[in-house]
Design an enzyme around this catalytic site. Structure first.
Site, PDB file in Angstrom:
ATOM      1  N   HIS A  49       0.768  -1.171   0.044  1.00 36.01           N
ATOM      2  CA  HIS A  49      -0.057   0.087   0.040  1.00 36.01           C
ATOM      3  C   HIS A  49       0.976   1.338   0.095  1.00 36.01           C
ATOM      4  CE1 HIS A  49      -3.581  -2.216   0.555  1.00 36.01           C
ATOM      5  NE2 HIS A  49      -3.392  -2.674   1.812  1.00 36.01           N
TER       6      HIS A  49
HETATM    7  N1  ZLM Z   1      -9.097   2.373  11.712  1.00 35.23           N
HETATM    8  N2  ZLM Z   1      -5.541  -0.973  16.459  1.00 35.23           N
HETATM    9  C1  ZLM Z   1      -3.770  -4.013   5.284  1.00 35.23           C
HETATM   10  C2  ZLM Z   1      -4.187  -2.487   5.847  1.00 35.23           C
HETATM   11  C3  ZLM Z   1      -5.644  -2.397   6.290  1.00 35.23           C
HETATM   12  C4  ZLM Z   1      -9.182   2.647   7.675  1.00 35.23           C
HETATM   13  C5  ZLM Z   1     -10.604   2.014   9.761  1.00 35.23           C
HETATM   14  C6  ZLM Z   1      -8.262   1.847  12.780  1.00 35.23           C
HETATM   15  C7  ZLM Z   1      -7.605  -2.294  10.501  1.00 35.23           C
HETATM   16  C8  ZLM Z   1      -7.096  -2.045  12.069  1.00 35.23           C
HETATM   17  C9  ZLM Z   1      -4.968  -0.372  14.373  1.00 35.23           C
HETATM   18  C10 ZLM Z   1      -4.944  -0.911  18.040  1.00 35.23           C
HETATM   19  C11 ZLM Z   1      -2.089  -5.203   4.043  1.00 35.23           C
HETATM   20  C12 ZLM Z   1      -8.930   0.937   7.441  1.00 35.23           C
HETATM   21  C13 ZLM Z   1      -9.707   1.500  10.683  1.00 35.23           C
HETATM   22  C14 ZLM Z   1      -9.025   1.283  13.887  1.00 35.23           C
HETATM   23  C15 ZLM Z   1      -9.138   3.716   9.637  1.00 35.23           C
HETATM   24  C16 ZLM Z   1      -7.612  -1.630   8.372  1.00 35.23           C
HETATM   25  C17 ZLM Z   1      -4.545  -0.141  15.469  1.00 35.23           C
HETATM   26  C18 ZLM Z   1      -7.808  -2.639  14.189  1.00 35.23           C
HETATM   27  C19 ZLM Z   1      -6.919  -1.879  14.714  1.00 35.23           C
HETATM   28  O1  ZLM Z   1      -6.925  -2.538  16.932  1.00 35.23           O
HETATM   29  C20 ZLM Z   1      -6.441  -1.920  16.146  1.00 35.23           C
HETATM   30  C21 ZLM Z   1      -5.573   0.480  18.477  1.00 35.23           C
HETATM   31  C22 ZLM Z   1      -6.043  -1.226  13.818  1.00 35.23           C
HETATM   32  C23 ZLM Z   1      -6.275  -1.302  12.459  1.00 35.23           C
HETATM   33  C24 ZLM Z   1      -8.073  -2.698  12.929  1.00 35.23           C
HETATM   34  N3  ZLM Z   1      -7.289  -1.208   9.806  1.00 35.23           N
HETATM   35  C25 ZLM Z   1      -8.266  -3.095  10.076  1.00 35.23           C
HETATM   36  N4  ZLM Z   1      -8.179  -2.676   8.497  1.00 35.23           N
HETATM   37  C26 ZLM Z   1      -7.289  -0.913   7.104  1.00 35.23           C
HETATM   38  C27 ZLM Z   1      -5.773  -1.124   6.775  1.00 35.23           C
HETATM   39  C28 ZLM Z   1      -2.349  -4.178   5.064  1.00 35.23           C
HETATM   40  O2  ZLM Z   1      -2.586  -6.447   4.685  1.00 35.23           O
HETATM   41  O3  ZLM Z   1      -3.004  -5.229   2.643  1.00 35.23           O
HETATM   42  C29 ZLM Z   1      -0.505  -5.596   3.741  1.00 35.23           C
HETATM   43  C30 ZLM Z   1       0.388  -5.300   4.973  1.00 35.23           C
HETATM   44  N5  ZLM Z   1      -7.466   0.460   7.295  1.00 35.23           N
HETATM   45  O4  ZLM Z   1      -9.911   0.327   7.065  1.00 35.23           O
HETATM   46  C31 ZLM Z   1      -9.818   2.827   8.901  1.00 35.23           C
HETATM   47  C32 ZLM Z   1     -10.146   3.212   7.382  1.00 35.23           C
HETATM   48  C33 ZLM Z   1      -8.366   3.525  11.069  1.00 35.23           C
HETATM   49 ZN    ZN Z   2      -3.657  -7.460   3.399  1.00 31.56          ZN
END
Ligand code: ZLM
Ligand code: ZN
Ligand code: CA
Length: 393
Positions: A146
């Site tokens: 990404h």
């Molecule tokens: N929120 N903590 C894949 C990348 C996926 C963006 C919605 C954050 C999470 C996720 C972070 C501890 C690859 C989004 C999510 C909550 C804005 C994503 C920190 C849980 C946590 O518990 C969590 C406080 C966090 C982040 C879930 N983020 C799940 N999905 C995605 C990014 C990367 O696998 O493709 C390659 C390595 N982000 O959905 C939000 C819109 C931030």
């Molecule tokens: Zn992924």
């Protein structure tokens, strides 16, 4: 001892950096670099290191990172420090520079080292290939698809894949990039949007409003403006929850088979994100270790130089199983290894079941509903076939 021998004239290299695995994104952050330690320990327990060339990879240099990233971004990445006191409301912080410091891409101790080690492994793998010293080079610490030129995104800060492909392009006319992570490989796609020397293919869960990053529709195939040579060179395979091994295998073989025939790549870069497995903390698919590995096997059968990258994967025991099985496929010992995890495997209890191939019932209790009608998958294959009419080798 392990019964694993090295076939003559066939070389696999394995690139890792144990220092990288010690970094932490934060207690509850889904990305756990420790999954690399768990994967490696299972790979070593099977004795596979005796059938590969094993390297501790270097950290990439600033200049190497700057082959893709802007110096403004790298300079900032090299100096930012984690906040001494955790901010509350960090999600709402309105002025994140380069998207750094939010909850997806937090600042943590040793961030720059972590990033340069991930890229160093990927680059070492690419160089083993271009030096004709490996047929398959493995960098499970890479695959961070990404990251953009001047922006962190989705747990990725440095795009090691783009940097490695740029290295391959110094020696090969055309590179095929394939991405089986459950998320869309947007950073790699965008980096090569305007060249016909790289074809990017991503298979991913697509739901623009509810699943990250929201891009990668079937008809997003590269900007078609102003005689862009890169037009038609982005292939997207948008999928729904619950896709099975059989369906994925059919799609993958038919799409990648057609692309290799038409585009005639000189090398393949395969991102093996393990979050497309059933039971992943963030993923939504029903793939098993066998189905995920079948993609590696198919790419290997193309007989082209191959770089394998890691990527996502948020249930460490399943990540370790998949990347172990895929390492065995690279070596060619997949039919000779025991499906029972070696007795002496460190952290053996982490795996819950003692098999390399847990059933869907073992993984999930009950499988996730499959929302991929066969008719839709046929439409996807059809669209890709039509798209390929515009592609010339
Ligand atoms: N929120 N903590 C894949 C990348 C996926 C963006 C919605 C954050 C999470 C996720 C972070 C501890 C690859 C989004 C999510 C909550 C804005 C994503 C920190 C849980 C946590 O518990 C969590 C406080 C966090 C982040 C879930 N983020 C799940 N999905 C995605 C990014 C990367 O696998 O493709 C390659 C390595 N982000 O959905 C939000 C819109 C931030
Ligand atoms: Zn992924
Ligand atoms: Ca993908």
């Amino acid at each position: 001892e392990s019964g694993i021998t090295r076939p003559k004239g066939y070389n696999v290299s394995f690139h890792c950096n144990p220092e990288m695995e010690k970094h932490h994104f934060g207690m509850t952050h889904p990305m756990k670099p420790w999954r690399l330690t768990l994967s490696k320990s299972l790979i070593y327990s099977y004795g596979m290191s005796f059938a590969m060339d094993n390297y501790i990879s270097r950290a990439a240099t600033y200049e190497e990172l700057a082959s893709f990233h802007s110096t403004d971004y790298l300079d900032f990445l090299g100096t930012v420090l984690p906040e001494p006191v955790p901010r509350d409301l960090e999600n709402q912080n309105p002025d994140l520079k380069f998207n750094l410091g939010g909850s997806d891409c937090p600042l943590f101790d040793g961030l720059y080292d972590y990033c340069s080690m991930s890229a160093g492994g990927a680059l070492d793998a690419a160089r083993k290939i271009t030096a004709n010293q490996s047929d398959i080079a493995i960098a499970w610490g890479g695959g961070l698809h990404h990251a953009k030129r001047a922006e962190a995104s989705g747990f990725c800060y440095i795009n090691d894949i783009v940097i490695a492909i740029l290295e391959l392009l110094r020696f090969y006319p055309r590179v095929l990039y394939v991405d089986i992570d459950v998320h869309h490989g947007d950073g790699v796609e965008e980096a090569f949007f305007s060249t016909d020397r790289v074809m990017t293919v991503s298979f991913h869960k697509y739901d623009p409003n509810n699943f990250f990053p929201g891009t990668g529709a079937l008809d997003d195939n590269g900007p078609k403006n102003e005689h862009n040579p890169g037009a038609h060179h982005a292939v997207n395979v948008p999928l729904n929850d619950g896709i099975t091994d059989e369906q994925y295998d059919m799609l993958f073989n038919s799409i990648i088979g057609k692309i290799v025939e038409k585009f005639r790549p000189s090398a393949i870069a395969l991102q093996c994100g393990a979050d497309s497995l059933a039971g992943d903390r963030l993923g939504r698919f029903n793939l098993q270790v066998q189905g995920h590995g079948a993609c590696v096997e198919f790419c290997k059968k193309m007989g082209l130089p191959l770089v394998l990258f890691g990527g996502g994967g948020y249930t460490p025991r399943n990540v370790a199983r998949a990347w172990t099985y895929e390492t065995s496929i690279a070596i060619g010992c997949q039919d000779n290894i025991s499906s029972v995890l070696p007795q002496h495997t460190p952290w053996r209890d982490q795996f819950r079941q003692d098999t390399l191939f847990p059933t869907l019932e073992q993984i999930l209790g009950e499988p996730r509903q499959n929302r991929n009608p066969q008719k839709r998958l046929q439409e996807i294959v059809q669209h890709v076939s039509e798209q390929l009419r515009f592609v010339q080798a």
